[in-house]
Design a protein around this motif. Sequence first.
Motif, PDB file in Angstrom:
ATOM      1  N   ALA A  18       0.860  -1.179   0.000  1.00 33.31           N
ATOM      2  CA  ALA A  18       0.000   0.000   0.000  1.00 33.31           C
ATOM      3  C   ALA A  18       0.897   1.229   0.000  1.00 33.31           C
ATOM      4  O   ALA A  18       2.115   1.131   0.181  1.00 33.31           O
ATOM      5  CB  ALA A  18      -0.922   0.012   1.218  1.00 33.31           C
ATOM      6  N   VAL A  19       0.291   2.392  -0.206  1.00 33.76           N
ATOM      7  CA  VAL A  19       1.020   3.660  -0.138  1.00 33.76           C
ATOM      8  C   VAL A  19       0.329   4.572   0.854  1.00 33.76           C
ATOM      9  O   VAL A  19      -0.846   4.389   1.187  1.00 33.76           O
ATOM     10  CB  VAL A  19       1.131   4.337  -1.515  1.00 33.76           C
ATOM     11  CG1 VAL A  19       1.994   3.503  -2.457  1.00 33.76           C
ATOM     12  CG2 VAL A  19      -0.253   4.597  -2.122  1.00 33.76           C
ATOM     13  N   SER A  20       1.072   5.559   1.331  1.00 32.48           N
ATOM     14  CA  SER A  20       0.551   6.462   2.342  1.00 32.48           C
ATOM     15  C   SER A  20       0.851   7.901   1.970  1.00 32.48           C
ATOM     16  O   SER A  20       1.895   8.204   1.381  1.00 32.48           O
ATOM     17  CB  SER A  20       1.184   6.140   3.702  1.00 32.48           C
ATOM     18  OG  SER A  20       0.793   7.078   4.685  1.00 32.48           O
ATOM     19  N   LEU A  21      -0.086   8.785   2.322  1.00 27.57           N
ATOM     20  CA  LEU A  21       0.100  10.224   2.185  1.00 27.57           C
ATOM     21  C   LEU A  21      -0.089  10.876   3.549  1.00 27.57           C
ATOM     22  O   LEU A  21      -1.005  10.507   4.299  1.00 27.57           O
ATOM     23  CB  LEU A  21      -0.912  10.820   1.197  1.00 27.57           C
ATOM     24  CG  LEU A  21      -0.742  10.455  -0.272  1.00 27.57           C
ATOM     25  CD1 LEU A  21      -1.938  10.966  -1.071  1.00 27.57           C
ATOM     26  CD2 LEU A  21       0.557  11.022  -0.836  1.00 27.57           C
ATOM     27  N   ASP A  22       0.759  11.840   3.861  1.00 27.93           N
ATOM     28  CA  ASP A  22       0.644  12.617   5.095  1.00 27.93           C
ATOM     29  C   ASP A  22       0.095  13.982   4.721  1.00 27.93           C
ATOM     30  O   ASP A  22       0.766  14.773   4.044  1.00 27.93           O
ATOM     31  CB  ASP A  22       2.028  12.744   5.733  1.00 27.93           C
ATOM     32  CG  ASP A  22       2.004  13.454   7.072  1.00 27.93           C
ATOM     33  OD1 ASP A  22       0.902  13.765   7.564  1.00 27.93           O
ATOM     34  OD2 ASP A  22       3.082  13.705   7.626  1.00 27.93           O
ATOM     35  N   LEU A  23      -1.140  14.273   5.133  1.00 32.27           N
ATOM     36  CA  LEU A  23      -1.814  15.507   4.730  1.00 32.27           C
ATOM     37  C   LEU A  23      -2.220  16.316   5.957  1.00 32.27           C
ATOM     38  O   LEU A  23      -2.940  15.819   6.824  1.00 32.27           O
ATOM     39  CB  LEU A  23      -3.043  15.200   3.878  1.00 32.27           C
ATOM     40  CG  LEU A  23      -2.794  14.383   2.601  1.00 32.27           C
ATOM     41  CD1 LEU A  23      -4.116  14.159   1.860  1.00 32.27           C
ATOM     42  CD2 LEU A  23      -1.771  15.060   1.695  1.00 32.27           C
ATOM     43  N   VAL A  24      -1.761  17.565   6.000  1.00 34.43           N
ATOM     44  CA  VAL A  24      -2.105  18.477   7.084  1.00 34.43           C
ATOM     45  C   VAL A  24      -3.110  19.500   6.553  1.00 34.43           C
ATOM     46  O   VAL A  24      -2.778  20.326   5.697  1.00 34.43           O
ATOM     47  CB  VAL A  24      -0.858  19.196   7.633  1.00 34.43           C
ATOM     48  CG1 VAL A  24      -1.261  20.140   8.774  1.00 34.43           C
ATOM     49  CG2 VAL A  24       0.181  18.188   8.115  1.00 34.43           C
ATOM     50  N   PHE A  25      -4.331  19.439   7.054  1.00 33.63           N
ATOM     51  CA  PHE A  25      -5.378  20.373   6.649  1.00 33.63           C
ATOM     52  C   PHE A  25      -5.375  21.542   7.637  1.00 33.63           C
ATOM     53  O   PHE A  25      -5.876  21.429   8.754  1.00 33.63           O
ATOM     54  CB  PHE A  25      -6.727  19.666   6.612  1.00 33.63           C
ATOM     55  CG  PHE A  25      -6.858  18.702   5.466  1.00 33.63           C
ATOM     56  CD1 PHE A  25      -7.425  19.096   4.265  1.00 33.63           C
ATOM     57  CD2 PHE A  25      -6.376  17.398   5.585  1.00 33.63           C
ATOM     58  CE1 PHE A  25      -7.529  18.210   3.196  1.00 33.63           C
ATOM     59  CE2 PHE A  25      -6.477  16.510   4.519  1.00 33.63           C
ATOM     60  CZ  PHE A  25      -7.044  16.913   3.323  1.00 33.63           C
ATOM     61  N   ASP A  26      -4.781  22.656   7.198  1.00 30.40           N
ATOM     62  CA  ASP A  26      -4.630  23.811   8.069  1.00 30.40           C
ATOM     63  C   ASP A  26      -5.366  25.036   7.545  1.00 30.40           C
ATOM     64  O   ASP A  26      -5.197  26.146   8.052  1.00 30.40           O
ATOM     65  CB  ASP A  26      -3.151  24.150   8.246  1.00 30.40           C
ATOM     66  CG  ASP A  26      -2.435  24.439   6.932  1.00 30.40           C
ATOM     67  OD1 ASP A  26      -3.094  24.367   5.872  1.00 30.40           O
ATOM     68  OD2 ASP A  26      -1.220  24.716   6.964  1.00 30.40           O
TER      69      ASP A  26
END
Length: 266
Positions: free
Chosen positions: A109-117
Amino acid sequence: MNGSKLARWSRVVNPQTGRGLIIPIDHGLTSGAMDGLRNSAMPARWLNHPSITAVVAHKGMVARLNETGCLLGKGVILQLNGMISSAAQPHRKEMLASIDAALRMGADAVSLDLVFDGEHDSHNLRLLGAVADEASAYGLPILVMVKCLGAQAAGDAAIPRLRRVVRSIWELGGDAVKLQKPEAIGDIPQLLDGLTGDIDVFFAGGPRSSDEEIARLLTLGLNAGAKGLCVGRNVFQNAHPEKFLTALGLRMARQPDTNLALVNAG
């Protein structure tokens, strides 16, 4: 998930229960050397623990850990994006690896690190949409590690804001999310209501806390429909990671219950 995704995801979670204990060790790119992750040899000592179902890491760490054999039998989730904490815009996570790299490394699998600011939300959605288009062609599941920051993520607005972000993620093709625990842990049922039928939810441990707090988070999450935990610092900075992982594994194997006492990990 389609058949290809399900086959890959079955190596990330327990295929019988659908639950998972995922260990992210991607912290080095963001924060540099830290306790428990000063080099690749430190996590390699315990990553073969049977309670662990999968590991999230950047490509350099995956390559080094593969050489030790400690990832055999574990789901491998390649972290695709990131940013160092000293950058001018640390919350704007840029693509640093490709779907092709994930396939060549044998990732499940793959992963994304997303910061919703509130500032980088459109960047996050465009990035996720593009990754989902490419990953779906190869049956690669996508885990999205979510943080909500800023005024819109505080106080009474926190739960609706996070729920809206999760909805956006599965609308764009995300298969699983790692969520920060709500400020009031008792808000977990409200946070997850109506979401877990469309996307797998794993709770983050966040900064180092007590073993009992993580156990309570796991129990309340499972009872509300979450699939498990995605915890890093609370494992690799634990004085007794193997004992703690054993205790969490025993709890994961049970049916959801209201007994919050954790097997003594000390």
